[in-house]
Design a protein around this motif. Structure first.
Motif, PDB file in Angstrom:
ATOM      1  N   LEU A  61       0.827  -1.175  -0.059  1.00 52.57           N
ATOM      2  CA  LEU A  61      -0.100   0.100  -0.047  1.00 52.57           C
ATOM      3  C   LEU A  61       0.896   1.199   0.089  1.00 52.57           C
ATOM      4  O   LEU A  61       1.893   1.302   0.588  1.00 52.57           O
ATOM      5  CB  LEU A  61      -0.828  -0.141   1.136  1.00 52.57           C
ATOM      6  CG  LEU A  61      -1.489  -1.209   1.425  1.00 52.57           C
ATOM      7  CD1 LEU A  61      -2.717  -0.846   3.036  1.00 52.57           C
ATOM      8  CD2 LEU A  61      -2.544  -1.426   0.353  1.00 52.57           C
ATOM      9  N   VAL A 116       9.039   1.471   1.029  1.00 49.19           N
ATOM     10  CA  VAL A 116       7.629   2.072   1.233  1.00 49.19           C
ATOM     11  C   VAL A 116       7.433   3.175   0.200  1.00 49.19           C
ATOM     12  O   VAL A 116       8.168   3.751  -0.193  1.00 49.19           O
ATOM     13  CB  VAL A 116       7.747   2.580   2.784  1.00 49.19           C
ATOM     14  CG1 VAL A 116       8.536   3.684   2.817  1.00 49.19           C
ATOM     15  CG2 VAL A 116       6.227   3.098   2.990  1.00 49.19           C
ATOM     16  N   PRO A 140      -4.768   2.034  -0.622  1.00 49.98           N
ATOM     17  CA  PRO A 140      -4.820   1.671  -1.952  1.00 49.98           C
ATOM     18  C   PRO A 140      -6.284   2.344  -2.515  1.00 49.98           C
ATOM     19  O   PRO A 140      -6.963   3.088  -1.742  1.00 49.98           O
ATOM     20  CB  PRO A 140      -5.046   0.272  -1.716  1.00 49.98           C
ATOM     21  CG  PRO A 140      -5.731   0.104  -0.385  1.00 49.98           C
ATOM     22  CD  PRO A 140      -5.559   1.203   0.419  1.00 49.98           C
ATOM     23  N   ARG A 193       4.797   2.470 -12.449  1.00 51.65           N
ATOM     24  CA  ARG A 193       3.350   2.530 -12.877  1.00 51.65           C
ATOM     25  C   ARG A 193       3.160   4.062 -13.366  1.00 51.65           C
ATOM     26  O   ARG A 193       3.289   4.982 -12.500  1.00 51.65           O
ATOM     27  CB  ARG A 193       2.634   2.425 -11.672  1.00 51.65           C
ATOM     28  CG  ARG A 193       1.022   2.519 -12.058  1.00 51.65           C
ATOM     29  CD  ARG A 193       0.178   2.256 -10.999  1.00 51.65           C
ATOM     30  NE  ARG A 193       0.096   3.263  -9.915  1.00 51.65           N
ATOM     31  CZ  ARG A 193      -0.782   3.187  -8.839  1.00 51.65           C
ATOM     32  NH1 ARG A 193      -1.438   2.078  -8.576  1.00 51.65           N
ATOM     33  NH2 ARG A 193      -0.590   4.005  -7.874  1.00 51.65           N
TER      34      ARG A 193
END
Ligand code: AMP
Ligand code: MG
Length: 343
Positions: A61, A116, A140, A193
């Protein structure tokens, strides 16, 4: 559990902050998509996010902060120069940076990784919520796992009704696709991403950028992605989706031919302004204007609409994979299991 849906007000923010402090979950708006938040420092609270979403336990997350002062205790080591340049240029905003994590971040957040992801969102309600909670918020997207990310409070309600106590309604999200995830642990920032902060923007702020190879293709057999989320088939509509890439008129001819052969329940996703190329066929416009950012803002709502309407055969135009178009084609490509026809 009864799920409350409240407009964003000082009172609802205070109530949401209280829920998060007490170890509960809240659905809340950000500039990218709606998030499902919990106290990032509380492993038990974070585990409830995975349960509510049905999310695989190996998908980490993102931890959300409102101010830079919250970051040093969450990471190990100093902030690298490239990360510093990106933070100065694009925070608060739709950008997540991956750092080595400190022991304060529980393994539930990092899904066992030693890193993280940290983001400082720009949405005023998200920032107010983090401050009201008084802790960083792990969040998320607020969809059930495998569904398109939610870009309105109604989408969150459709997926989370009865599973969480409160959803804050801040209206539709501006960006519409999830944050750009950038690994800043190496020499050159690497996009894991794509999102609203584009490779072009990253290069401008820090001189260099790499885009992970897995962004625009399916994973290879046995390949271990650097961003675990890439493993999963997100955003897939129930119907089968094929994307057509090429010059507009040729694409329209190819799509019309396939549409006319389809047994029934077919739909076409087309850029605004292209509807006339499809005559009386069923067209769902990809946004309000012929721009990648408009398509990004509309994309997930369109994917949900296809399921709501039971579309079985879906033919979509492509957008140029430049700027925010890269994020659009990453999401649309994955929704189509990368069935992309070059016309
Ligand atoms: P979501 O917030 O639902 O869009 O999911 C968070 C995304 O960020 C997932 O695709 C993760 O794979 C990615 N992510 C979060 N933390 C990390 C990390 N430490 N390293 C690599 N990717 C991460
Ligand atoms: Mg997600």
């Amino acid at each position: 559990m009864n799920t409350k849906l409240l407009p964003v007000t000082p009172e609802s923010i205070a109530e949401a902050g209280e829920i998060i402090r007490a170890g509960g979950l809240v659905g809340f708006p950000t500039e990218t998509v709606y998030g499902l938040g919990a106290n990032a420092l509380n492993g038990d609270a974070v585990r409830m996010i995975f349960e509510a979403k049905g999310r695989p336990g190996d998908n980490p997350l993102i931890t959300h902060v409102a101010t830079e002062a919250e970051i040093p205790p969450l990471i190990r080591g100093h902030i690298p120069a490239a990360a510093r340049a990106l933070m100065d240029a694009y925070w608060p905003g739709p950008m997540t940076l991956i750092f080595p994590k400190s022991d304060l971040i529980p393994p539930e957040v990092s899904a066992g990784l030693d890193t993280v992801g940290i983001r400082m969102p720009s949405h005023p309600a998200a920032r107010a919520l983090i401050q009201a909670a008084g802790v960083p918020i792990a969040a998320p997207s607020a969809n059930r796992s495998g569904r398109p990310s939610p870009t309105t409070a109604k989408h969150v309600m459709d997926d989370m009704d009865g599973r969480i106590p409160l959803i804050l309604d801040g209206g539709p999200c501006d960006v519409g696709v999830e944050s750009t995830v950038i690994d800043v642990t190496g020499d050159v920032p690497r996009v894991l991403r794509p999102g609203g902060v584009t490779p072009e923007m990253i290069a401008k702020a820090c001189g260099a950028v790499e885009v992970d190879g897995a962004v625009m293709r399916p994973l290879r057999e046995g390949e271990k992605p650097r961003s675990p989320g890439m493993k999963y088939r997100h955003y897939a509509p129930t119907g089968d989706l094929t994307i057509f890439e090429g010059e507009a008129e040729a694409v329209a001819r190819a799509i019309c031919a396939r549409y006319d052969e389809a047994p029934d329940n077919a739909a076409i996703l087309a850029l605004p302004g292209h509807e006339a190329l499809y005559g009386a066929r069923r067209v769902i416009p990809l946004g309000q204007a012929d721009s990648a950012s408009s398509v990004a803002a509309a994309l997930f709502a369109v994917l949900r609409q296809l399921d709501d309407e039971g579309a079985e055969h879906i033919f979509s135009e492509a957008v140029d994979a430049e700027g925010v178009g890269l994020a659009v084609m990453n999401r649309l490509g994955r929704a189509a299991a990368f069935h992309i026809v070059k016309v």
